[in-house]
Design an enzyme around this catalytic site. Structure first.
Site, PDB file in Angstrom:
ATOM      1  N   HIS A   1       7.611 -27.040  -1.755  1.00 26.49           N
ATOM      2  CA  HIS A   1       6.695 -28.181  -2.281  1.00 26.49           C
ATOM      3  C   HIS A   1       5.721 -27.517  -3.471  1.00 26.49           C
ATOM      4  O   HIS A   1       4.958 -28.699  -3.679  1.00 26.49           O
ATOM      5  CB  HIS A   1       6.288 -29.106  -1.337  1.00 26.49           C
ATOM      6  CG  HIS A   1       7.334 -29.771  -0.544  1.00 26.49           C
ATOM      7  ND1 HIS A   1       7.948 -31.116  -0.735  1.00 26.49           N
ATOM      8  CD2 HIS A   1       8.203 -29.360   0.245  1.00 26.49           C
ATOM      9  CE1 HIS A   1       9.005 -31.367   0.075  1.00 26.49           C
ATOM     10  NE2 HIS A   1       9.147 -30.117   1.050  1.00 26.49           N
TER      11      HIS A   1
ATOM     12  N   LYS B   1     -13.856   0.489  -4.074  1.00 25.43           N
ATOM     13  CA  LYS B   1     -14.862   0.699  -3.407  1.00 25.43           C
ATOM     14  C   LYS B   1     -16.318   1.578  -4.144  1.00 25.43           C
ATOM     15  O   LYS B   1     -17.304   1.157  -3.933  1.00 25.43           O
ATOM     16  CB  LYS B   1     -14.360   1.705  -2.294  1.00 25.43           C
ATOM     17  CG  LYS B   1     -13.525   1.070  -1.103  1.00 25.43           C
ATOM     18  CD  LYS B   1     -13.337   1.881   0.182  1.00 25.43           C
ATOM     19  CE  LYS B   1     -12.349   1.148   0.978  1.00 25.43           C
ATOM     20  NZ  LYS B   1     -11.905   2.156   1.807  1.00 25.43           N
TER      21      LYS B   1
ATOM     22  N   GLU C   1       1.096  -1.217   0.230  1.00 24.20           N
ATOM     23  CA  GLU C   1       0.183  -0.107  -0.047  1.00 24.20           C
ATOM     24  C   GLU C   1       0.708   1.290  -0.117  1.00 24.20           C
ATOM     25  O   GLU C   1       0.388   2.285  -0.471  1.00 24.20           O
ATOM     26  CB  GLU C   1      -0.887   0.223   1.274  1.00 24.20           C
ATOM     27  CG  GLU C   1      -2.414   0.702   0.989  1.00 24.20           C
ATOM     28  CD  GLU C   1      -3.197   0.262   2.281  1.00 24.20           C
ATOM     29  OE1 GLU C   1      -4.340   0.218   1.609  1.00 24.20           O
ATOM     30  OE2 GLU C   1      -3.171   0.203   3.302  1.00 24.20           O
TER      31      GLU C   1
HETATM   32  O1  PA5 Z   1      -4.158   0.981   6.036  1.00 22.89           O
HETATM   33  C1  PA5 Z   1      -4.882   1.645   5.804  1.00 22.89           C
HETATM   34  O2  PA5 Z   1      -4.987   3.066   5.940  1.00 22.89           O
HETATM   35  C2  PA5 Z   1      -6.368   0.940   5.343  1.00 22.89           C
HETATM   36  O3  PA5 Z   1      -6.079  -0.337   4.973  1.00 22.89           O
HETATM   37  C3  PA5 Z   1      -7.304   1.065   6.252  1.00 22.89           C
HETATM   38  O4  PA5 Z   1      -6.753   0.888   7.652  1.00 22.89           O
HETATM   39  C4  PA5 Z   1      -8.678   0.186   6.164  1.00 22.89           C
HETATM   40  O5  PA5 Z   1      -9.401   0.687   4.960  1.00 22.89           O
HETATM   41  C5  PA5 Z   1      -9.475   0.475   7.326  1.00 22.89           C
HETATM   42  O6  PA5 Z   1     -10.125   1.883   7.434  1.00 22.89           O
HETATM   43  P1  PA5 Z   1     -10.704   2.443   8.617  1.00 22.89           P
HETATM   44  O7  PA5 Z   1      -9.734   2.321  10.040  1.00 22.89           O
HETATM   45  O8  PA5 Z   1     -11.259   3.693   8.324  1.00 22.89           O
HETATM   46  O9  PA5 Z   1     -11.920   1.564   8.888  1.00 22.89           O
END
Ligand code: PA5
Length: 436
Positions: free
Chosen positions: A307, A421, A286
């Site tokens: 394996h 999303k 990310e």
């Molecule tokens: O790392 C990130 O920023 C995302 O993966 C968020 O943690 C995830 O989308 C969850 O978001 P939220 O904390 O608003 O539920």
């Protein structure tokens, strides 16, 4: 310190190559520590490690104690870093089967929910909770992320049906933004006990906030030791030279990326490391995967995956670099037994320890992969402990920041995740997302 051994990458890159990126690595490191590049409003994770127990840590320990005393099960609701961080920590410290020896007051099982949309997984969780006293922590910055929000709604109602609104209140905890968001509002309205995700800490960098700390404390991790490990790491890894393992790791993976290695395969001979690999995947994936750039972070568990993926690693497309994670063997040692018939031909190993066999498997695999054209970084973590866990988290977080700035991307945003999303919300008919 974690030892990063790059002696098995010299077939692909040279020492002058490494020295040529020394200045850039220094600049990337300085940019993280001093906050001079885009993303600097998300550097709060640098301030989390502490040698002293903070008031927040005391409150978390106190809540964890109450949860342990009152519950046979504890459910952690969250997705992304709020799921991967705590789960990675618990599985690394207590093994993937940690729940099999838990399930009593004083030693509750720990389940995860809100990290997917599977009906099967939900029904399984409900079966696991049947007849058990349980508590829940809802973790979300926004409170509106679809998966954890659905689980939050359902678990809250389950608790309220079981214990009444008053009774449920002492079993519900929320970890969220200090001021805004739906979960903050819900917690204020309902009087739930809350902990904070600082706005300057992104989800994937949140494991040393209450997000990771509360579940870890319920599981039995000593938070002071954990944080001491992270705080010591913050000092140790501030070294501004290639003697710093963070520099070596970040610079070598960057150089290999520039030589066409498109995938980093993080491997370990420790099955308990698997979920930490998942946390690492989110952290690097990310953070770096943007603007058409970034190494794809993949993981494998050895020897099991030798394996299955072994063939691909050995002779598939030569676009891989491998980072092999090692730990000091755990105790007590286990030896291979002797058998009169010796039908499996294993008597040549009788009396040898499993660690000895594992070590030879590691050495054999390393040699084979290097011969096969896969440069390998070896990461020797040393002995596993609560302190080491804190060090590992900080080490990877800092490496990720340095690495992303070397690559020229902002490690702290994730503009791309909105696209799936938007499509999903359109299909679900969410108000405001109607197809035009
Ligand atoms: O790392 C990130 O920023 C995302 O993966 C968020 O943690 C995830 O989308 C969850 O978001 P939220 O904390 O608003 O539920």
């Amino acid at each position: 310190m974690i030892r990063v051994d790059v002696s098995n990458v010299w077939g692909e890159i040279s020492l002058p190559d490494l020295l040529a990126v020394e200045k850039d690595t220094a600049a990337a490191h300085a940019a993280v520590m001093e906050g001079t590049r885009p993303g600097n409003d998300f550097l709060g994770w640098l301030n989390l490690p502490t040698f002293e127990q903070t008031e927040e840590m005391r409150r978390i320990d106190d809540a964890a104690k109450r949860i342990r005393e009152s519950s046979e099960a504890f459910v952690v609701v969250g997705i992304g870093g709020s799921y991967l961080g705590p789960r990675a920590a618990i599985e690394l410290m207590y093994g993937p089967n940690y729940n099999l020896t838990r399930g009593t007051k004083g030693n509750p099982q720990i389940f995860f929910a809100g990290n997917g949309l599977s009906t099967r997984a939900w029904n399984d969780l409900v079966r696991q909770l049947e007849g058990k006293d349980f508590s829940v922590v809802f973790i979300s910055k926004s409170g509106t992320t679809t998966e954890p929000a659905i689980a939050t709604r359902a678990l809250r109602w389950m608790l309220e049906r079981k214990y009444g609104t008053e009774g449920a209140r002492s079993r519900i905890f929320a970890i969220t933004d200090p001021e805004k968001g739906a979960l903050r509002q819900m917690a204020t309205d309902e009087g739930w006990e809350t902990f904070v995700i600082p706005p300057s800490v992104g989800g994937r960098f949140s494991v040393l906030t209450a997000v990771g700390l509360l579940p870890m404390a319920v599981a039995g991790v000593n938070l002071c030791d954990l944080m001491m490990g992270a705080a010591k790491a913050k000092k140790d890894y501030d070294l501004r030279s290639f003697e710093n393992p963070v520099w070596l790791y970040a610079a070598v993976r960057y150089l290999l990326y520039n030589r066409g290695k498109a995938i980093e395969l993080l491997t370990s001979f420790e099955p308990a490391f698997k979920m930490l690999g998942g946390w690492w995947q989110q952290l690097f994936g990310e953070s770096e995967g943007k603007e058409g750039k970034g190494l794809f972070p993949a993981t494998a568990e050895f020897t099991a995956d030798l394996h299955s993926l072994g063939q691909m690693i050995q002779q598939g497309q030569r676009n891989l670099l491998e980072t092999m994670v090692r730990f000091t063997p755990s105790t007590p040692a286990v030896t291979v037994g002797s058998d009169v018939k010796d039908l499996d031909g294993l008597n040549y190993l009788a009396g040898k320890t499993l660690d000895f066999v594992d070590e030879q498997a590691f050495r054999g695999t390393l040699a084979a992969h290097v011969d096969g054209g896969v440069p390998v970084i070896i990461m020797d973590m040393g002995e596993l402990s609560d302190m080491k866990l804190g060090e590992i988290f900080y080490f990877f977080e800092l490496s990720c920041g340095v690495s992303a700035y070397l690559l020229g991307v902002n490690p702290f945003d994730q503009p791309g995740v909105e696209f799936y999303k938007r499509n999903m919300f359109q299909l679900l008919g969410k108000p405001g997302y109607e197809k035009k």
